[in-house]
Design an enzyme around this catalytic site. Structure first.
Site, PDB file in Angstrom:
ATOM      1  N   ASP A  19     -17.553 -12.848   6.745  1.00 58.31           N
ATOM      2  CA  ASP A  19     -15.883 -12.736   6.416  1.00 58.31           C
ATOM      3  C   ASP A  19     -15.589 -12.443   7.996  1.00 58.31           C
ATOM      4  OD1 ASP A  19     -13.475 -11.730   6.297  1.00 58.31           O
ATOM      5  OD2 ASP A  19     -13.719 -10.679   4.486  1.00 58.31           O
ATOM      6  N   LYS A  62      -6.204 -14.228   9.975  1.00 61.66           N
ATOM      7  CA  LYS A  62      -5.374 -13.215  10.765  1.00 61.66           C
ATOM      8  C   LYS A  62      -5.270 -13.985  12.342  1.00 61.66           C
ATOM      9  CE  LYS A  62      -7.025  -8.778   8.777  1.00 61.66           C
ATOM     10  NZ  LYS A  62      -5.686  -8.285   8.375  1.00 61.66           N
ATOM     11  N   TYR A  81       0.869  -1.349  -0.039  1.00 62.05           N
ATOM     12  CA  TYR A  81       0.012  -0.007   0.083  1.00 62.05           C
ATOM     13  C   TYR A  81       0.778   1.359   0.077  1.00 62.05           C
ATOM     14  CZ  TYR A  81      -3.552  -3.252   1.641  1.00 62.05           C
ATOM     15  OH  TYR A  81      -4.432  -4.350   1.866  1.00 62.05           O
ATOM     16  N   TYR A 120     -14.666  -4.313   2.590  1.00 65.91           N
ATOM     17  CA  TYR A 120     -12.915  -4.668   2.308  1.00 65.91           C
ATOM     18  C   TYR A 120     -13.028  -6.046   2.621  1.00 65.91           C
ATOM     19  CZ  TYR A 120      -8.043  -5.524   2.183  1.00 65.91           C
ATOM     20  OH  TYR A 120      -6.847  -6.028   1.765  1.00 65.91           O
TER      21      TYR A 120
END
Ligand SMILES: Cc1ncc(COP(=O)(O)O)c(C=O)c1O
Length: 400
Positions: free
Chosen positions: A224, A251, A6, A133
């Site tokens: 999600d 994660k 990013y 996202y």
């Protein structure tokens, strides 16, 4: 040359160089001791260099690090799958492992699409949320809705072919199902907390109604929980409140030790593939799915989560955060949002938090503000003084 994430490499601020890390502290080569307010993109829930996590991985390392799941299985992946089966709500029992959250989202979408083609349905549309996202791979980008991540890949209208995005508001939800219900394969959401789209929080009533409408219109509901899973919202999983058909975890699954993720299907979805017809099989298989070190890390991480009463730790983090943020306001601040182990200060103008990363670093805190959002998502093992310090530095920025 390392290509960092990013970032415009030409103007990138040089990254800090880590020498070691322990607990919630990052120690840099040039002698800084920084309290981590980001948990390495929200994954390192037990802190760094945790002795029991380390031992779980090194124990497995002496047997083997990795073996493919094609034609071979092993005890760590079997134990993890059994643990998730027992630990996750309802009949979310069928675990497809992969190496990252984005891939696990791809798998969830593939499952939903093929679940429909396997039963001869012509449904062709995915419902998703505005500001969503779901990762950086292409299908995940399509169901995502944040131009800040996807601006290089065409206008939003082109991108939105086959995907409808709605705000987290009940009238929009009702209308989407009334208009498109018969065409929808699935509805994918980051439940309760939308992370990278701006730490946006919404009410569980939206998800409850979504569940009813999905049932009514025969649409699969996908949660999600790559970011929200393992306590981040103050719930163990949002799936404990409303049950999805497919759940995606990543994660914190491995305590942030090794990239790994899982797409968990319920019995109905599983049965949509379970057949004598070879073309009904799920044709996916990442090389590192079910990696043995990752499975051992995940098993130990779940054990620590249960044994250490992590939900109490997260509630304490929320309590301290609410106490410390009480009465905080500034004309530049649009909103302060707090949920479980997440706090976000949204400003009207992103320029007002430019320079905060450096300011925080000079005061002993590692932060990663983005766009209009200054936030903290701390490791759950954080001590009160460390959390108070992070929050004080955030408030101090506005008091200058
Ligand atoms: C909700 C959500 N889904 C998917 C992903 C992608 O996960 P990964 O970075 O492991 O590919 C993220 C990452 O931030 C996320 O927050």
């Amino acid at each position: 040359m390392i290509w960092y994430p990013y970032a415009q490499m030409k103007t990138l601020d040089p990254p800090i160089k880590l020498s070691h890390a322990k607990g919630v502290h990052l120690y840099t080569e040039d002698g800084l001791d920084l309290i981590d307010s980001v948990s390495s993109w929200w994954s390192v829930i037990h802190g760094y260099n945790h002795p029991e996590m380390n031992a779980a991985i090194s124990g497995q390392l002496e047997k083997f690090a990795h073996v493919m799941l094609g034609g071979i299985t092993h005890e760590p992946v079997q134990r993890l799958s059994a643990k998730l089966e027992e630990w996750l709500p309802a009949d979310l029992n069928y675990c497809f492992f992969s190496d990252s959250g984005s891939v696990a989202v791809e798998v969830a979408l593939k499952m939903a699409l093929q679940f429909n083609t396997n039963r001869g349905s012509k449904r062709d549309t995915v419902l998703a949320l505005e500001h969503a996202y779901h990762g950086d791979t292409f299908k995940a980008m399509e169901v995502g809705d944040d131009e800040d991540y996807h601006f290089a890949f065409g206008s939003s209208n082109e991108k939105k072919k086959g995907v409808i995005h709605i705000p987290t508001e009940l009238p929009a939800l009702e209308k989407a199902f009334a208009d498109y219900g018969e065409r929808l394969t699935c509805f994918i959401v980051e439940p309760l907390l939308q992370g990278a789209g701006g730490m946006r929080m919404y009410d569980v009533s939206f998800l409850k109604r979504a569940r009813q409408l999905c049932d009514e219109y025969d649409v699969l509901l996908i949660f999600d929980e790559v970011a929200t899973g393992f306590g981040r919202t103050g719930n163990r999983f949002v799936a404990d409140l409303v049950t999805p058909d497919i759940l995606v975890l990543g994660k914190a699954l491995t305590g942030g030790y090794i990239g790994h993720a899982v797409t968990v299907a319920n019995t109905r979805v599983w049965e949509g593939f379970y057949s004598d017809d070879p073309t009904h099989a799920l044709m996916h298989g990442p090389t590192f799915m079910g990696n043995a070190l990752a499975c051992c890390a995940a098993l130990k991480s779940i054990e620590l989560f249960e044994k250490g009463d992590y939900m109490a730790k997260i509630h304490r983090i929320e309590e301290i955060t609410r106490r410390e943020m009480e009465g905080f306001s500034d004309p530049r601040v649009k909103e302060v949002r707090i949920m479980g182990g997440c706090v976000c200060i949204e400003v009207y103008n992103g320029a007002d938090i430019e320079g905060f990363r450096r300011f925080a670093r000079e005061r002993g805190v590692f932060s990663r503000t983005f766009l209009k959002y200054m936030y903290a998502m701390v490791p759950y093992v954080i001590e009160e003084w460390e959390l108070v310090k992070i929050l004080s530095v955030m408030k101090e920025w506005f008091a200058r």
